[in-house]
Design an enzyme around this catalytic site. Structure first.
Site, short mmCIF file in Angstrom:
data_model
loop_
_atom_site.label_atom_id
_atom_site.label_comp_id
_atom_site.label_asym_id
_atom_site.label_seq_id
_atom_site.Cartn_x
_atom_site.Cartn_y
_atom_site.Cartn_z
N LYS A 274 81.21 15.95 -42.66
CA LYS A 274 79.82 15.90 -42.21
C LYS A 274 78.92 16.02 -43.44
CE LYS A 274 76.26 18.56 -39.69
NZ LYS A 274 75.97 19.66 -38.74
N LYS A 286 64.18 22.69 -35.86
CA LYS A 286 64.59 24.09 -36.03
C LYS A 286 63.36 24.93 -36.34
CE LYS A 286 69.19 23.24 -38.01
NZ LYS A 286 70.05 23.85 -36.98
N ASP A 356 69.25 18.21 -32.69
CA ASP A 356 69.83 19.15 -33.65
C ASP A 356 71.36 19.20 -33.55
OD1 ASP A 356 69.81 20.97 -35.69
OD2 ASP A 356 69.14 22.67 -34.48
N GLU A 358 73.37 16.94 -34.37
CA GLU A 358 73.48 15.65 -35.05
C GLU A 358 74.82 15.46 -35.76
OE1 GLU A 358 72.27 18.29 -36.42
OE2 GLU A 358 73.30 18.25 -38.34
N ARG A 360 77.89 16.02 -34.89
CA ARG A 360 78.92 15.37 -34.06
C ARG A 360 78.67 13.88 -33.94
NH1 ARG A 360 77.66 19.41 -29.22
NH2 ARG A 360 77.20 20.66 -31.06
#
Ligand code: BES
Ligand code: MN
Ligand code: ZN
Length: 512
Positions: A274, A286, A356, A358, A360
């Protein structure tokens, strides 16, 4: 970068700034560890008593400094705590040596050369001491005042330059195994430190394009084939996950493929990382207090990158493909909205309920891309969920897998190299929480067990019949507290040593 060398020189004659010795915690006070005999003799065998007088106990992390005895060419002795004495007849644990060596290297910042006179029972101990020293000496000074001309060490105002040279005493420079241990420690530590640099680099200087350029250059240098998909190539190929996450940013996403091959390889491993160069949360922004360290959200990609380069430098007899899923998650008029549906590279559709979640999404595309080559196993590494940090704390990563034996093997490999890890389940009942009325799956499910939900989402994008494991390193990737052992503040390089170990075990036929 700190240099690592071996020497058979006897401690008194060696010219250095300091000599590092080990002290263990015994039942009746500190016990001087093997390797320090010459120093102990200079104290007529009374070194343990001297250390006790100075307050030393031998506890892990403890540093006691004393002037070197007369006749020594090193002015300083640094006694470092090794923790509890090993069981009778047992050797010193590699991780205890690694930590102690790291603590000493950190305490010796500002010095040129230090001799490590720690217990070296075998080549593994030599490697552990070397690794600890190189990892512990790390510092990130690129952005500090006076760190100019690419030489962070010169004339530093804000801190001391890292230890320049670590000499391991008692090791045999001509012994094949000892030499190999130094080579391995050097390659792994240098690449791991490079991963730390990438994590620590602020997100205004490390966007997906910049990261891809670093990977490209390193690949060329190390005989690794590299392919970079830019936004146009991603659109053409249908990488809806990577594109959807990157669409809000002024810096376009990239998917980097690094292919290391060996002519004698019998197995093929794929590592997927990632690489969110900054995670603002996107439209599901956030709040303040949760975004200050989110430059660390590319730690998985940094680990994969470092591991592939290390495998190449070590010439491991295994094919390793690294996939770096790079994007910046930002809110803007072009950003993916909660409610949008993305068509992923696999063809599945995903309803994005929370922008948020993101990681995955970019991983899904990279996992599917990796699956197309039908590797023997895929391991992904990601700072994926806050839930995993709540579950395991900030030093242990979670290991999930679609194969119990593989999960155990990954866990064991991690423990073996000194990376705390713990197996986590993928409970089937959590899958239905991601059912979407509109798309094939939603990118969010039940809040409880959020780390496992994320793992279940990823599993859907692993090719049929391919063994896969997922490391959620959200806790250990970035150290917000003080340094400990060989771990600095900031980027830690979490995952690198586990991946390298998996590549080694696969090369030697000891894994699957
Ligand atoms: N990058 C974060 C996870 C994270 C948290 C990494 C803390 C490092 C430290 C990830 O993209 C994220 O935001 N996850 C969400 C998922 C949720 C919206 C389903 C989370 O964990 O809150
Ligand atoms: Mn996020
Ligand atoms: Zn993230």
């Amino acid at each position: 970068m700190t240099a690592l060398t071996l020497s058979t020189a006897a401690a008194p004659g060696l010219r250095a700034d300091a000599i590092v010795i080990g002290v263990s915690k015994g039942d009746k006070g500190p016990v001087v560890a093997p390797g320090a005999e010459a120093v102990d003799q200079a104290y007529d065998g009374g070194l343990a008593g001297v250390l006790e007088t100075l307050g030393a106990s031998g506890a892990e992390g403890e540093i006691t400094k004393l002037p070197a005895p007369a006749g020594f060419r090193t002015p300083l002795v640094v006694a470092v705590g090794l923790g509890s004495l090993p069981e009778k007849d047992a050797e010193y644990d590699a991780e205890a040596l690694r930590k102690a060596s790291g603590v000493a290297a950190r305490a010796l910042a500002g010095s040129k050369k230090a001799a490590f006179a720690l217990p070296v029972a075998d080549a593994a101990a030599v490697g552990a001491i070397g690794e600890g020293a190189l990892l512990g000496a790390y510092s990130f000074d690129v952005y500090k005042e006076n760190a100019q001309n690419g030489n962070a060490a010169k004339g530093k105002k804000n801190g001391k330059a890292p230890l320049a040279e670590a000499v391991v005493l008692g090791a045999k420079p001509r012994d094949k195994a000892h030499k190999a241990a130094v080579e391995r420690a050097t390659a792994v530590s240098e690449e791991l430190n490079r991963a730390r640099d990438l994590v620590n680099t602020p997100p205004n200087d490390l966007n997906p394009e910049a990261f891809a350029a670093v990977a490209q250059a390193a690949a060329k240098e190390n005989g690794i084939k590299v392919q970079v998909l830019d936004e146009k190539a991603l659109a053409k190929g249908g990488y809806g996950g990577v594109l959807g996450v990157g669409s809000g940013s002024a810096s376009a996403p990239r998917l980097v493929k690094l292919s290391y091959t060996h002519s004698k390889a019998k197995k093929h491993l794929a590592f997927v990382g990632k690489g969110i160069t900054y995670d603002s949360g996107g439209i599901s922004l956030k709040p303040a207090g949760h975004n200050e360290t989110m430059k660390c959200d590319m730690s998985g990609a940094a680990a994969v990158f470092a591991a592939v380069v290390a495998a190449a430098r070590l010439g491991l007899e295994v094919n390793v493909t690294g996939w770096l899923a790079l994007a910046e998650n930002m809110p803007s008029g072009s950003a993916t909205r909660p409610g949008d549906v993305l068509r992923m590279y696999s063809g599945k559709t995903v309803e994005v309920l929370n922008t948020d979640a993101e990681g995955r999404l970019v991983l899904a595309d990279a996992l599917w891309a990796a699956s197309q080559e039908k590797p023997d196993a895929i391991v992904d590494v990601a700072t994926l969920t806050g839930a995993m940090v709540l579950a395991l704390g900030n030093r242990t990563f979670g290991v999930m897998a679609n194969d119990q034996a593989f999960r155990s093997a990954v866990h064991e490999a991690a423990e073996e190299v000194g990376e705390p890890a713990w197996p986590m389940p993928l409970p089937e009942h959590l899958r239905k929480g991601m059912d979407s009325p509109t798309a094939d799956i939603a990118n969010m499910g039940e809040r409880m067990g959020g780390g496992l939900v994320a793992g279940l989402f990823l599993r859907e994008f692993v090719g049929e019949g391919i063994t896969w494991a997922h490391l959620d390193i959200a806790g250990p990737a970035f150290n917000e507290q003080g340094p400990f052992g060989y771990t600095p503040k900031g980027g830690t390089g979490s995952g690198v040593r586990t991946l390298v170990r998996l590549a080694e075990l696969t090369a030697s036929g000891d894994l699957g």
